[in-house]
Design an enzyme around this catalytic site. Sequence first.
Site, PDB file in Angstrom:
ATOM      1  N   HIS D  53       0.875  -1.162   0.000  1.00  0.00           N
ATOM      2  CA  HIS D  53       0.000   0.000   0.000  1.00  0.00           C
ATOM      3  C   HIS D  53       0.917   1.218   0.000  1.00  0.00           C
ATOM      4  CE1 HIS D  53      -2.325  -3.091   2.221  1.00  0.00           C
ATOM      5  NE2 HIS D  53      -3.376  -2.559   1.630  1.00  0.00           N
ATOM      6  N   ASP D  56       2.471   1.784   3.306  1.00  0.00           N
ATOM      7  CA  ASP D  56       3.421   0.781   3.819  1.00  0.00           C
ATOM      8  C   ASP D  56       4.846   1.250   3.509  1.00  0.00           C
ATOM      9  OD1 ASP D  56       1.249  -0.848   4.395  1.00  0.00           O
ATOM     10  OD2 ASP D  56       1.420  -1.979   2.518  1.00  0.00           O
ATOM     11  N   MET D  87       2.810  -5.688  -7.471  1.00  0.00           N
ATOM     12  CA  MET D  87       1.501  -5.027  -7.389  1.00  0.00           C
ATOM     13  C   MET D  87       1.616  -3.856  -6.432  1.00  0.00           C
ATOM     14  SD  MET D  87      -1.150  -4.967  -4.878  1.00  0.00           S
ATOM     15  CE  MET D  87      -1.509  -6.498  -4.047  1.00  0.00           C
ATOM     16  N   GLU D 180     -10.903  -6.034  -5.347  1.00  0.00           N
ATOM     17  CA  GLU D 180     -10.926  -7.058  -4.302  1.00  0.00           C
ATOM     18  C   GLU D 180     -12.186  -6.909  -3.464  1.00  0.00           C
ATOM     19  OE1 GLU D 180      -7.283  -7.255  -2.095  1.00  0.00           O
ATOM     20  OE2 GLU D 180      -8.295  -8.020  -0.312  1.00  0.00           O
ATOM     21  N   LYS D 182     -14.854  -8.154  -0.312  1.00  0.00           N
ATOM     22  CA  LYS D 182     -14.849  -8.732   1.038  1.00  0.00           C
ATOM     23  C   LYS D 182     -16.255  -8.530   1.591  1.00  0.00           C
ATOM     24  CE  LYS D 182     -12.272  -8.622   5.382  1.00  0.00           C
ATOM     25  NZ  LYS D 182     -11.321  -7.883   6.255  1.00  0.00           N
ATOM     26  N   GLU D 216      -9.727 -13.205  -2.969  1.00  0.00           N
ATOM     27  CA  GLU D 216      -8.902 -13.609  -1.821  1.00  0.00           C
ATOM     28  C   GLU D 216      -9.554 -14.796  -1.123  1.00  0.00           C
ATOM     29  OE1 GLU D 216      -7.337 -10.608   0.839  1.00  0.00           O
ATOM     30  OE2 GLU D 216      -7.475 -11.970   2.546  1.00  0.00           O
ATOM     31  N   HIS D 219     -11.494 -13.927   2.095  1.00  0.00           N
ATOM     32  CA  HIS D 219     -12.699 -13.112   1.962  1.00  0.00           C
ATOM     33  C   HIS D 219     -13.882 -13.921   1.453  1.00  0.00           C
ATOM     34  CE1 HIS D 219     -10.108  -9.187   1.711  1.00  0.00           C
ATOM     35  NE2 HIS D 219      -9.892  -9.882   2.802  1.00  0.00           N
ATOM     36  N   ASP D 244      -5.095 -13.324  -4.125  1.00  0.00           N
ATOM     37  CA  ASP D 244      -4.604 -13.256  -2.750  1.00  0.00           C
ATOM     38  C   ASP D 244      -4.759 -14.613  -2.084  1.00  0.00           C
ATOM     39  OD1 ASP D 244      -3.733 -10.671  -2.796  1.00  0.00           O
ATOM     40  OD2 ASP D 244      -5.362  -9.828  -1.610  1.00  0.00           O
ATOM     41  N   ASP D 254     -11.679 -12.012   9.795  1.00  0.00           N
ATOM     42  CA  ASP D 254     -10.674 -12.149   8.728  1.00  0.00           C
ATOM     43  C   ASP D 254      -9.367 -12.689   9.319  1.00  0.00           C
ATOM     44  OD1 ASP D 254      -9.349 -11.788   6.317  1.00  0.00           O
ATOM     45  OD2 ASP D 254      -9.119  -9.632   6.556  1.00  0.00           O
ATOM     46  N   ASP D 256      -6.606 -14.461   7.645  1.00  0.00           N
ATOM     47  CA  ASP D 256      -5.351 -14.328   6.876  1.00  0.00           C
ATOM     48  C   ASP D 256      -4.286 -15.327   7.320  1.00  0.00           C
ATOM     49  OD1 ASP D 256      -6.453 -12.290   5.383  1.00  0.00           O
ATOM     50  OD2 ASP D 256      -5.441 -10.666   6.422  1.00  0.00           O
ATOM     51  N   ASP D 286      -1.394 -12.977   0.893  1.00  0.00           N
ATOM     52  CA  ASP D 286      -1.892 -11.880   1.723  1.00  0.00           C
ATOM     53  C   ASP D 286      -2.290 -12.486   3.067  1.00  0.00           C
ATOM     54  OD1 ASP D 286      -2.882  -9.629   2.834  1.00  0.00           O
ATOM     55  OD2 ASP D 286      -4.558  -9.383   1.457  1.00  0.00           O
TER      56      ASP D 286
END
Lengths: 385, 385, 385, 385
Positions: D53, D56, D87, D180, D182, D216, D219, D244, D254, D256, D286
């Site tokens: 991102h 980040d 990405m 994406e 969710k 993902e 998700h 993802d 969530d 992950d 992810d």
Amino acid sequence: MYEPTKKDKFAFGLWTVGNRGADPFGPVVRPRMDPPEIVSRLGELGVWGVSFHDNDLVPLGASPKERDAIVARFRKALAASDVTVSMATVNLFSHPVFRDGAFTAPSFDVRRYALQKTMAAIDLGVELGAKIFVLWGGREGSESDAGKDAVEALKRYREGLNFLTHYVKDKKYTLRFALEAKPNEPRGDIYLSTNGSMLGFIETLDHPEIVGVNPEVAHETMAGLNFYHVVAQSIEAGKLFHIDLNAQKIGRYDQDLRFGSEDFKGAFYLVKLLEESGYAGPKHFDAHAYRTEDIEGVWQFAAGCMRTYKILQHKAALFARDKEIQALLKEQKPTPPYSRKTASAIAATRYDIDRLAAKGADYERLDQLVTDLLAGARGQTLSAS
Amino acid sequence: MYEPTKKDKFAFGLWTVGNRGADPFGPVVRPRMDPPEIVSRLGELGVWGVSFHDNDLVPLGASPKERDAIVARFRKALAASDVTVSMATVNLFSHPVFRDGAFTAPSFDVRRYALQKTMAAIDLGVELGAKIFVLWGGREGSESDAGKDAVEALKRYREGLNFLTHYVKDKKYTLRFALEAKPNEPRGDIYLSTNGSMLGFIETLDHPEIVGVNPEVAHETMAGLNFYHVVAQSIEAGKLFHIDLNAQKIGRYDQDLRFGSEDFKGAFYLVKLLEESGYAGPKHFDAHAYRTEDIEGVWQFAAGCMRTYKILQHKAALFARDKEIQALLKEQKPTPPYSRKTASAIAATRYDIDRLAAKGADYERLDQLVTDLLAGARGQTLSAS
Amino acid sequence: MYEPTKKDKFAFGLWTVGNRGADPFGPVVRPRMDPPEIVSRLGELGVWGVSFHDNDLVPLGASPKERDAIVARFRKALAASDVTVSMATVNLFSHPVFRDGAFTAPSFDVRRYALQKTMAAIDLGVELGAKIFVLWGGREGSESDAGKDAVEALKRYREGLNFLTHYVKDKKYTLRFALEAKPNEPRGDIYLSTNGSMLGFIETLDHPEIVGVNPEVAHETMAGLNFYHVVAQSIEAGKLFHIDLNAQKIGRYDQDLRFGSEDFKGAFYLVKLLEESGYAGPKHFDAHAYRTEDIEGVWQFAAGCMRTYKILQHKAALFARDKEIQALLKEQKPTPPYSRKTASAIAATRYDIDRLAAKGADYERLDQLVTDLLAGARGQTLSAS
Amino acid sequence: MYEPTKKDKFAFGLWTVGNRGADPFGPVVRPRMDPPEIVSRLGELGVWGVSFHDNDLVPLGASPKERDAIVARFRKALAASDVTVSMATVNLFSHPVFRDGAFTAPSFDVRRYALQKTMAAIDLGVELGAKIFVLWGGREGSESDAGKDAVEALKRYREGLNFLTHYVKDKKYTLRFALEAKPNEPRGDIYLSTNGSMLGFIETLDHPEIVGVNPEVAHETMAGLNFYHVVAQSIEAGKLFHIDLNAQKIGRYDQDLRFGSEDFKGAFYLVKLLEESGYAGPKHFDAHAYRTEDIEGVWQFAAGCMRTYKILQHKAALFARDKEIQALLKEQKPTPPYSRKTASAIAATRYDIDRLAAKGADYERLDQLVTDLLAGARGQTLSAS
């Protein structure tokens, strides 16, 4: 008409109205409020009680002197606002030391530290007048079951709880414990994941008589369970020592929504049960305002929790005096106790099961009458009759 | 290597391999098989036990003479195939008379009829050698809570169960009961919806010592609960009298899939627990073949249930002697029991919680080693070492 | 006030009020009703339309002569009761031939038979005046993905749908298709499992202009999706050709409960959206009475679906003229379209994001006002003002 | 054998291995790692790509000079470790300004600020070589639908996306977008809640050709959907631009989790599909390590994601050359396209549906063979054949 009174015994946790709106994808959005300030605002709203985790009130690492100053100031606020400490609890989930559990942590030292912290939290609660001490083992669980033997973990859990009940007895505190279950979050799976499993576990403790449950709407709903049924079992077993009211959608992260804002019908049966069963404990809202809200929204949220409860309390009274509804309810005459004679008589009877099966239960009609009642499409005028 | 043996105590219900593939959207797709024929095929597959609902064996309304002829023929088939009756149960859910419950039905007559039917089913089970009697209250529940008071319903439920335990004691049967929970389906919500709530309920009965639980993978998984944790609690409480093995996805209709065909890792921890805990009861598959299958597929399904169990049994043995895995496991030294001295000592200790919090748990590594083990990407060669 | 009118365009399927109460654990509990009898009763209740699967009306295997007699009799009943055929559909899920799918069946012959059966069902629907043809692929899915390549299956699915749209065009029918998604049941997983995935799929068809969606409350709710959002997307895309109204709890078997009997607030936003968006299609109840009910309960159920819709329709009107509520709603001024100049202007602006972030959204207050409105605790008197 | 290679195109986000272990009930437990340090460690593990991102990499509020310095340093780290930017994406969910949405925020200014921030993030991504730009609208949703009209919100959403595609075209970037979905968290419900609904939405945009999806695992699994089916639809529609990879239990927050650590069989079908379909994009993890882990555990986690992928890749190869499995697969010969003649021929054929229905699908046997294959209980020796 829907104003809260002290008799309603509504209570909020410091962390509920004090929730600052952080979530896994964003930081806090609201300023910190001081506990005395919270108490003062709760008092203005007509709230009866306040609850706290040890560290909601006294920060981790505070010196004894700091602690005592905080307690004195808090006590003053309580008195000024005529607010009672309805329950105390301990935070065994935030500090990284608890990341693999408190009473079920593999580390012997972590478990002993958890006992130390809990004894201090109990002392704090008792000092401030709490009669109920809630234990929620938010980190007692696992993401991978490779590393922790669940049978062993339950033994550790029991050792921890037994230790604490002995401590309370030894101290001659009148405090009772209320265990709170949750299926998951923050752990992948939390041990003793439902209120039912807590009821089973309690019977294996040294002092089951001072240990009951604290079922939470959101937690049981996460697992898709019928919360009215859950509370009914707790009441019927004499174990409903405390209750956490909020709202939640099934199969989602822990939402802690405003009471009654989801599953309005389910909330109605819950209120009806609490009111009719003689439950005399706190009606404790463990919820928080949406992250979209500012401080003003927080107080709207708190007022809304109580207002919806009162609305449903009134609906329960309407239900009780609605003749059409009452006429559809069936008496549930007890089943006879066993005796050899009764068993023989039952065995010898010819039941006409096709005839018994023929009559419908009228539940569609009844449920629609309840829908009408909840919607204000019937029953408003009943109060006149 | 993965062939079932009698020592494995694998069992199937008549209704499982006998399932004809009907579902809410379509009729049966497979022909009916006679119980003796099923027993014979199970025997050939190496199955140890068979279970049944009363009406799987004896049709509702059969005359005493017809019943006795059926029983005699079935007994002969059992002997011929060296298959044991591992459990019996009663169907209190199919006939329309039970549509609003059996022991919790509002109708007094329906409840007495349920007792009659269950006593007869107990007699039938005992006559055929069953030591375990499962009770699943599939219709004990509600779609609308307007019509049934859940507190009252639980009292009726208890009266029914107490009646039956007294009956068994009075008859001097050695039979033990195993209660099976399910959250929903066929009712919107079923009372005592999880295995945990059954554990709590048992302690309120007249004879808790002869009542245990029969947890089912699919039922607890429907509610998203960790089945390994559920069984661990049952074992730790001394209440695992029976178990129903199958597979299920969370939050779906009751699927009753082939054992191990979902959540392979969860199935592994379950098998490991059953094998290591000394559980000596039946390993009972309560599952059925997909509707896409013909009879041949049914037997593939049954063989698959057992084969996967044996594969996982072998993986559990590999886990126990995998040095890298074992080195990562932590001993969980008991928490000390309460004494005033111990409490003081704990209270006086300064725990360096930041230091205690610093070390990671190595669970990612451990869980990956288990993944490798389950995938056959490690450990296959261990047997040589 | 809450009486249905023809203008409401309420419709029921023959299979909904005709549902006989069978479920996976028990047989039928209610007698069969003849289609003309159903139509007559629906007419008396004020229902506007009726829908059917081919075999709800004409049994599988009926001769052309039998079919025509049935059609003639049905048409007469429609005329006599002033009831319209609001939609027709085809049963591609009951007969065992479809157990591994219809349009996605691996068998070439099964797929062609599915086309034959659907063309005949289309002809039947058109003959009786249907303007909408729903397709629900209840068996298009899998329990094990080993045997069916999902990419291939989607190609087969598209071929089937394309064939049918060409057929309808070639026949010069004005019929439009509405595709109905469902996540699972009776298959472990059904292809194109949500209404959203249907919207995506439609755009890949030969004739997307005559294909829309038929979202169902229960189906999207099984997956925990917000049905109001789902329908909003369908409407915004111009694709809401039909709708299936009922109620459901998240993460459970397909319940098809009385409209509005779960998630009352969600039902409100749905009704509000349908009423305010100009949706002019049938308001079709795809639900059935509880198994506890007899025939009388079925008609109570049907009346309840419509009554709750009307109550919510009235609440939507109250919402629109509630000044306190309206004052809290925010205008959502469109985002400017792209131009190089606009982009530069936006890039160059200094947004005071902390200031923008400071103001709460007042959603707790607004949501509580809606709770009050739905409970009849506000707004009843608004009609006078 | 299971070592990652650059050809595998494995990628991690900076925020994944950089995740510090905070959750709603506890703060961070791991130190911050600098992006260049992360890149260096990823390179050592054999990772091909890294994603981020905007924030980040470049903190919110960094000056242009600071930004450029960060970018230069990051570029150097990429080159030193031979790691590609696979990405880029934009954080439109953390800052309180987005608490009621970014592109769907009621506030006009917030929406324009979201465009500004996204254009800058696109520039940053392009500068660093990203060919894919992911958009996840984590705050585009609601807790209460009273305050936001969902139809309006979708229009705002489209305006935002259209703006950005025009920007990219105008800038002559070769960048493609991947949307994406969710279902919920952090909002009660997120708009366009499933990958399917994104596929539908894309077709309504100005430039659908440069917009695809980024499904993902976690998700779609939160909603209980079959991820293999979801990805199959995306591939079949030519819209799988990014993916993802992680793991998740159904109906939970969530999670992950490490790829393949839940639903091992589902992960297998996914890998098989990606490998066999010719998907050439990044295989992007992810996910993040459990909170129980320290930094060492993080790298075990990252290695484990890739290792499990490689194990499953190998299993897919074994599946393809397992003769017993291959013999059970059925060819799915295309359905004929429509012509009047074909339709007539199909209509005139007498299909013997009972015969067609008689043969089972052998899926139990096939699924068990896959279980054996995944468990290493078959197929290991195939590599020799």
